[in-house]
Design a protein around this motif. Structure first.
Motif, mmCIF file in Angstrom:
data_model
loop_
_atom_site.group_PDB
_atom_site.id
_atom_site.type_symbol
_atom_site.label_atom_id
_atom_site.label_comp_id
_atom_site.label_asym_id
_atom_site.label_seq_id
_atom_site.Cartn_x
_atom_site.Cartn_y
_atom_site.Cartn_z
ATOM 1 N N ASP A 10 -5.078 0.783 1.404
ATOM 2 C CA ASP A 10 -3.651 1.411 1.660
ATOM 3 C C ASP A 10 -3.644 2.779 1.203
ATOM 4 N N ASP A 11 -3.148 3.765 1.665
ATOM 5 C CA ASP A 11 -3.204 5.171 1.159
ATOM 6 C C ASP A 11 -2.164 5.249 0.343
ATOM 7 N N GLU A 12 -1.066 4.553 0.045
ATOM 8 C CA GLU A 12 -0.070 4.376 -0.964
ATOM 9 C C GLU A 12 -0.446 3.764 -2.147
ATOM 10 N N PRO A 13 -0.547 4.269 -3.344
ATOM 11 C CA PRO A 13 -0.958 3.714 -4.584
ATOM 12 C C PRO A 13 -0.058 2.538 -5.055
ATOM 13 N N ILE A 14 1.125 2.927 -4.901
ATOM 14 C CA ILE A 14 2.032 1.487 -5.076
ATOM 15 C C ILE A 14 2.027 0.593 -4.288
ATOM 16 N N ALA A 15 1.572 0.777 -2.773
ATOM 17 C CA ALA A 15 1.439 -0.590 -2.157
ATOM 18 C C ALA A 15 0.200 -1.070 -2.665
ATOM 19 N N ARG A 16 -0.801 -0.397 -2.865
ATOM 20 C CA ARG A 16 -1.979 -1.164 -3.418
ATOM 21 C C ARG A 16 -1.748 -1.880 -4.738
ATOM 22 N N ARG A 17 -1.026 -1.484 -5.659
ATOM 23 C CA ARG A 17 -0.574 -2.035 -6.629
ATOM 24 C C ARG A 17 0.156 -3.418 -6.517
ATOM 25 N N ILE A 18 1.070 -3.344 -5.646
ATOM 26 C CA ILE A 18 1.682 -4.495 -5.001
ATOM 27 C C ILE A 18 0.884 -5.764 -4.900
ATOM 28 N N ILE A 19 0.218 -5.157 -3.647
ATOM 29 C CA ILE A 19 -0.962 -6.411 -3.246
ATOM 30 C C ILE A 19 -1.756 -6.913 -4.584
ATOM 31 N N VAL A 77 -8.774 -10.671 8.156
ATOM 32 C CA VAL A 77 -7.956 -9.503 7.967
ATOM 33 C C VAL A 77 -6.640 -9.831 7.985
ATOM 34 N N ILE A 78 -5.879 -9.352 7.063
ATOM 35 C CA ILE A 78 -4.146 -9.342 7.035
ATOM 36 C C ILE A 78 -3.805 -7.739 6.876
ATOM 37 N N PHE A 79 -3.082 -7.552 7.859
ATOM 38 C CA PHE A 79 -2.669 -6.177 8.076
ATOM 39 C C PHE A 79 -1.110 -6.058 7.167
ATOM 40 N N THR A 80 -1.135 -5.136 6.410
ATOM 41 C CA THR A 80 0.003 -4.785 5.758
ATOM 42 C C THR A 80 0.614 -3.681 6.139
ATOM 43 N N THR A 81 1.738 -3.480 6.763
ATOM 44 C CA THR A 81 2.120 -2.227 7.512
ATOM 45 C C THR A 81 3.695 -2.172 7.217
ATOM 46 N N ALA A 82 4.374 -1.022 7.631
ATOM 47 C CA ALA A 82 5.520 -0.644 7.706
ATOM 48 C C ALA A 82 6.039 -0.543 9.157
ATOM 49 N N TYR A 83 5.139 -0.835 10.013
ATOM 50 C CA TYR A 83 5.234 -0.510 11.667
ATOM 51 C C TYR A 83 5.041 -1.812 12.403
ATOM 52 N N LYS A 84 6.261 -2.568 12.697
ATOM 53 C CA LYS A 84 6.063 -3.712 13.622
ATOM 54 C C LYS A 84 5.533 -3.687 14.949
ATOM 55 N N GLU A 85 5.524 -2.283 15.547
ATOM 56 C CA GLU A 85 4.951 -2.022 16.909
ATOM 57 C C GLU A 85 3.565 -2.270 16.983
ATOM 58 N N TYR A 86 2.635 -2.450 15.963
ATOM 59 C CA TYR A 86 1.395 -2.640 15.976
ATOM 60 C C TYR A 86 0.960 -3.924 16.171
ATOM 61 N N ALA A 87 1.721 -4.906 16.024
ATOM 62 C CA ALA A 87 1.477 -6.277 16.079
ATOM 63 C C ALA A 87 0.452 -6.961 16.976
ATOM 64 N N LEU A 88 0.874 -6.388 18.298
ATOM 65 C CA LEU A 88 0.018 -7.181 19.496
ATOM 66 C C LEU A 88 -1.426 -6.582 19.289
#
Length: 238
Positions: A10-19, A77-88
């Motif tokens: 993840d390019d966001e350090p905070i997001a990486r730390r949460i996971i 693979v578990i996707f972690t994203t803020a964008y729901k439009e990529y789900a399919l």
């Protein structure tokens, strides 16, 4: 349970730390490292075995979807994203789960459990009975009736919103059930997923032409992410 190696991208350090923090709550998960770009992650995957990949989508240089397409052998693979439009697109690439930020620890654990289940070897011990199930049919409920469908009569199925369109040699049924739920009821040696919206009966294929497969006179598209596996099932290479 054996230790499960994880990679966080993840390019966001905070997001990486949460996971990483969430992983710390599950003692069987070991975060090998975390990366800010897909190219860093590719190097890690070349160096060591990773079991579960937590992957963001919207990243600089190479996004998560494009990155996954470059992997010949992919972890769970578990996707972690803020964008729901990529789900399919994610599930077309056989992603194990899709977590929409911000996600809770509970939702995270559910996703991890799915991945862990797929990682476990399907072995039988002497105390476990051998599955001798030989049913050649399923029952489907729709319109207040229960229909018995013989596998040999089932031509194909198509996703249709909250319904699944089931086409047999005798009739068309439209039960209220998810496409994935219907797929789970079918024997994988007889039926093939050829598109995110289509499952076909392998024995009913009349011919294949380009990115289309024909069931009798019905033309069904072959999804680009399914074509290689589909051709292998037929004994051909792409």
């Amino acid at each position: 349970m054996n230790q499960i190696n994880c990679l966080v991208v993840d390019d966001e350090p905070i997001a990486r730390r949460i996971i990483e923090t969430y992983c710390g709550h599950l003692p069987y998960l070991s975060v090998v490292t975390s990366c800010g770009t897909a190219l860093e992650a590719k190097h890690v995957l070349q160096q060591q075995k990773i079991d579960i990949l937590f992957l963001d989508i919207n990243m600089p240089v190479l996004d998560g979807i494009s990155f996954l397409k470059t992997l010949k052998v992919q972890p769970q693979v578990i996707f972690t994203t803020a964008y729901k439009e990529y789900a399919l697109d994610a599930f077309d690439l056989a992603a194990c789960d899709y977590l929409l930020k911000p996600f809770s620890l509970e939702r995270f654990i559910i996703a991890v459990d799915k991945a862990v289940e797929k990682l476990q070897p399907q072995s039988l011990t002497a105390s476990e009975p051998v599955d001798t199930k030989s049913d050649d049919y399923i029952f489907i409920k729709t319109d207040g009736k229960i229909f018995k469908i013989q596998f040999n009569d089932l031509l194909y199925a198509e996703a249709s919103g909250n319904y699944t369109k089931i086409v047999t040699t005798q009739q068309v049924l439209l039960p209220t059930m998810t496409f994935s739920n219907f797929e789970e009821q079918l024997p994988h040696n007889l039926f093939l997923r050829v598109h995110r919206s289509f499952i076909i009966n392998k024995s009913k294929i009349s011919h294949v032409e380009g990115n289309r497969v024909f069931i009798n006179k019905t033309e069904i598209p072959i999804g680009i992410n399914y074509k290689e596996a589909f051709l292998k099932e037929l004994g051909f290479s792409s």
